[in-house]
Design an enzyme around this catalytic site. Structure first.
Site, PDB file in Angstrom:
ATOM      1  N   PRO A 233       0.795  -1.227   0.000  1.00 37.39           N
ATOM      2  CG  PRO A 233      -0.165  -1.109   2.124  1.00 37.39           C
ATOM      3  CD  PRO A 233       0.557  -2.040   1.197  1.00 37.39           C
TER       4      PRO A 233
ATOM      5  NE  ARG B 149       3.746   7.112   1.829  1.00 42.00           N
ATOM      6  CZ  ARG B 149       3.966   5.911   2.313  1.00 42.00           C
ATOM      7  NH1 ARG B 149       4.306   4.923   1.523  1.00 42.00           N
ATOM      8  NH2 ARG B 149       3.815   5.682   3.593  1.00 42.00           N
TER       9      ARG B 149
ATOM     10  CE1 TYR C 125       8.647   5.170   2.543  1.00 42.44           C
ATOM     11  CE2 TYR C 125       7.400   7.199   2.781  1.00 42.44           C
ATOM     12  CZ  TYR C 125       7.713   5.934   3.220  1.00 42.44           C
ATOM     13  OH  TYR C 125       7.101   5.417   4.325  1.00 42.44           O
TER      14      TYR C 125
ATOM     15  CG  ASN D 154       8.410  -1.796   0.632  1.00 41.75           C
ATOM     16  OD1 ASN D 154       7.692  -1.843   1.624  1.00 41.75           O
ATOM     17  ND2 ASN D 154       9.135  -0.737   0.315  1.00 41.75           N
TER      18      ASN D 154
ATOM     19  CB  ALA E 284       1.139   0.207   6.409  1.00 39.65           C
TER      20      ALA E 284
ATOM     21  CD  GLU F  28      10.445  -7.330   6.483  1.00 44.44           C
ATOM     22  OE1 GLU F  28      10.094  -6.318   7.119  1.00 44.44           O
ATOM     23  OE2 GLU F  28      10.626  -8.445   7.022  1.00 44.44           O
TER      24      GLU F  28
ATOM     25  NE  ARG G 139       9.491   6.280   8.529  1.00 45.50           N
ATOM     26  CZ  ARG G 139       8.619   6.021   7.574  1.00 45.50           C
ATOM     27  NH1 ARG G 139       8.829   5.046   6.717  1.00 45.50           N
ATOM     28  NH2 ARG G 139       7.531   6.740   7.460  1.00 45.50           N
TER      29      ARG G 139
END
Length: 137
Positions: free
Chosen positions: A9, A17, A22, A71, A74, A95, A104
Site C-alpha cells: 500500500p 509521497r 522515500y 516491500n 504498512a 523483505e 522511525r
C-alpha cells in the site's frame, strides 16, 4: 531466473509521497533501471494497496519463481495473513524497506513478515531492491 518485485500500500505514490523519506523517483522509473542492470533476470513488478490481492499474487508465483522481493508497506507491521502466506511458499522472499524502519515510529519496529522471510534489507533507499535482487544471484 525469474524474480517478482512486489510493493504494498501507498508505494504506488513513490516519487510524490514524502520525498524526504522515500525519494523523488517513481518506482516505474526505477524498475526500468533495474531491468537494464539485470538483463539476465526476468523481473516482474506488481503493486497493490489491497492485502488480499498481494496474497493472491504471492500464491500465484510463490511455487515457481526463483525469488520474491517484497516491500509490504504498512502491512509489514499488521498482517498475520501475509506472514501465513509467505510461510507456505516455496519461493524465498526478501523483505525490503526504502527507509530504515528502526529510525522511525515505534509501531514500524515490528514486522510480522520478517520471521518467515529469507532476509531483510532496509534503509538504503530504492537500492534496497537492487541489493535484494543481488542476494538471489
Amino acid at each position: 531466473m525469474k524474480i517478482l518485485i512486489m510493493n504494498g500500500p501507498n508505494l504506488n505514490l513513490l516519487g510524490v509521497r514524502e520525498p524526504g523519506i522515500y525519494g523523488s523517483q517513481s518506482f516505474e522509473a526505477y524498475f526500468e533501471e533495474l531491468s537494464k542492470r539485470f538483463p539476465q533476470v526476468t523481473l516482474e513488478y506488481y503493486q497493490s494497496n489491497v492485502e488480499g490481492e498481494l496474497i493472491n499474487k504471492l500464491q500465484e508465483v510463490g511455487f515457481t519463481y526463483d525469488g520474491i522481493v517484497l516491500n509490504a508497506g504498512a502491512y509489514t507491521h499488521t498482517s498475520v495473513a501475509l506472514h501465513d502466506c509467505i510461510r507456505s511458499l516455496k519461493t524465498p522472499v526478501i523483505e525490503v524497506h526504502i527507509s530504515n524502519v528502526h529510525q522511525r515510529e515505534d509501531f514500524r519496529h515490528h514486522s510480522f513478515i520478517s520471521p518467515v522471510c529469507k532476509g531483510i534489507i532496509c534503509g538504503f533507499g530504492l537500492d534496497s531492491y537492487r541489493l535484494a535482487i543481488e542476494s538471489f544471484l
